[in-house]
Design a protein around this motif. Structure first.
Motif, PDB file in Angstrom:
ATOM      1  N   ASP A   1      66.057  44.391  16.058  1.00 49.41           N
ATOM      2  CA  ASP A   1      66.257  42.987  16.416  1.00 49.41           C
ATOM      3  C   ASP A   1      65.018  42.133  16.122  1.00 49.41           C
ATOM      4  OD1 ASP A   1      64.731  44.202  18.334  1.00 49.41           O
ATOM      5  OD2 ASP A   1      65.941  43.567  20.030  1.00 49.41           O
ATOM      6  N   GLY A   2      64.252  42.512  15.096  1.00 49.70           N
ATOM      7  CA  GLY A   2      63.098  41.716  14.702  1.00 49.70           C
ATOM      8  C   GLY A   2      61.831  41.986  15.488  1.00 49.70           C
ATOM      9  N   ARG A   3      61.758  43.155  16.127  1.00 52.40           N
ATOM     10  CA  ARG A   3      60.556  43.508  16.888  1.00 52.40           C
ATOM     11  C   ARG A   3      59.559  44.223  15.988  1.00 52.40           C
ATOM     12  NH1 ARG A   3      61.433  47.387  20.973  1.00 52.40           N
ATOM     13  NH2 ARG A   3      62.982  48.247  19.575  1.00 52.40           N
ATOM     14  N   PRO A   4      58.260  43.847  16.073  1.00 50.03           N
ATOM     15  CA  PRO A   4      57.253  44.562  15.294  1.00 50.03           C
ATOM     16  C   PRO A   4      56.950  45.919  15.911  1.00 50.03           C
ATOM     17  CG  PRO A   4      56.211  42.881  16.633  1.00 50.03           C
ATOM     18  CD  PRO A   4      57.693  42.738  16.828  1.00 50.03           C
ATOM     19  N   ALA A   5      56.727  46.912  15.029  1.00 51.91           N
ATOM     20  CA  ALA A   5      56.363  48.258  15.479  1.00 51.91           C
ATOM     21  C   ALA A   5      55.176  48.722  14.647  1.00 51.91           C
ATOM     22  CB  ALA A   5      57.540  49.211  15.309  1.00 51.91           C
ATOM     23  N   LEU A   6      54.091  49.091  15.311  1.00 54.33           N
ATOM     24  CA  LEU A   6      52.890  49.583  14.644  1.00 54.33           C
ATOM     25  C   LEU A   6      52.990  51.094  14.531  1.00 54.33           C
ATOM     26  CD1 LEU A   6      50.116  48.663  13.535  1.00 54.33           C
ATOM     27  CD2 LEU A   6      49.186  49.190  15.786  1.00 54.33           C
ATOM     28  N   VAL A   7      52.663  51.616  13.335  1.00 54.93           N
ATOM     29  CA  VAL A   7      52.872  53.027  13.033  1.00 54.93           C
ATOM     30  C   VAL A   7      51.548  53.679  12.647  1.00 54.93           C
ATOM     31  CG1 VAL A   7      54.120  54.625  11.518  1.00 54.93           C
ATOM     32  CG2 VAL A   7      55.205  52.488  12.233  1.00 54.93           C
ATOM     33  N   ASP A   8      51.299  54.875  13.192  1.00 56.24           N
ATOM     34  CA  ASP A   8      50.146  55.673  12.790  1.00 56.24           C
ATOM     35  C   ASP A   8      50.487  56.320  11.447  1.00 56.24           C
ATOM     36  OD1 ASP A   8      48.830  58.445  12.565  1.00 56.24           O
ATOM     37  OD2 ASP A   8      47.646  57.487  14.144  1.00 56.24           O
ATOM     38  N   ASN A   9      49.658  56.055  10.430  1.00 55.27           N
ATOM     39  CA  ASN A   9      49.955  56.570   9.085  1.00 55.27           C
ATOM     40  C   ASN A   9      49.954  58.096   9.012  1.00 55.27           C
ATOM     41  OD1 ASN A   9      50.338  54.093   7.824  1.00 55.27           O
ATOM     42  ND2 ASN A   9      48.150  53.825   7.474  1.00 55.27           N
ATOM     43  N   GLY A  10      49.146  58.753   9.813  1.00 54.41           N
ATOM     44  CA  GLY A  10      49.054  60.202   9.756  1.00 54.41           C
ATOM     45  C   GLY A  10      50.291  60.918  10.277  1.00 54.41           C
ATOM     46  N   THR A  11      50.944  60.331  11.265  1.00 56.18           N
ATOM     47  CA  THR A  11      52.081  60.996  11.896  1.00 56.18           C
ATOM     48  C   THR A  11      53.402  60.244  11.725  1.00 56.18           C
ATOM     49  OG1 THR A  11      51.722  59.822  13.975  1.00 56.18           O
ATOM     50  CG2 THR A  11      50.581  61.954  13.690  1.00 56.18           C
TER      51      THR A  11
END
Length: 168
Positions: free
Chosen positions: A151-161
């Motif tokens: 629904d347009g929410r930002p999600a920050l992702v760890d590149n390693g996992t």
């Protein structure tokens, strides 16, 4: 001068793992407990009240135990780790940061939206983003990428996992 000393002491306590209990007793949360909580994010819980040191977590909220620190448990609220005393369910440690994610990274992600992607199931802290989903790099932050989900929410992702470390 007293305000400066008070603010300095508060900053030290917030970064050192020390916390004041309701009766002004200083509690030192072990670094290993803080490390465990950051390394093992949990599904977020919703707390309607103002969350602060000494807040008693309601009984209907599941507090996960910290294996190497049996006196402590934890929850995640708004992407932030919160450590709770298992004895009385009082919050003994929380920060104004989102785990170890710098605030400027969150600001960048929120100010630079991208096309929304659809992922099966709910997206929360700890969700693994599938390999076939393209991630957008965060400039000058090689550890992080991001997506906008559902629904347009930002999600920050760890590149390693490829685990979500923060989601709005």
């Amino acid at each position: 001068m007293n305000k400066v000393l008070t603010l300095t002491a508060a900053a030290f306590i917030a970064t050192s793992g020390l916390a004041f209990a309701q009766d002004s007793v200083v509690i030192e949360v072990p670094q290993s407990a803080r490390d465990y909580v950051i390394a093992h994010p949990a599904d977020p819980v919703v707390i309607e009240d103002e969350l602060s040191q000494g807040y008693v977590v309601p009984q209907n909220i599941v507090v996960r135990p910290i294996p190497e620190s049996p006196g402590y448990g934890y929850i995640y609220v708004d992407g932030r780790p919160v450590i709770v005393s298992m004895q009385n369910r009082r919050v003994v440690y929380l920060t104004d940061t989102y785990g170890d994610v710098p605030g400027e990274v969150i600001t960048y992600v929120e100010r630079n939206p991208v096309d929304t992607i659809i992922i099966d199931g709910p997206v929360a802290t700890g969700t693994v983003i599938p390999e076939n989903v393209p991630l957008v790099a965060v400039p000058d932050q090689p550890r992080y990428s991001y997506v906008y989900v559902d629904d347009g929410r930002p999600a920050l992702v760890d590149n390693g996992t490829r685990r979500v470390v923060w989601v709005r």
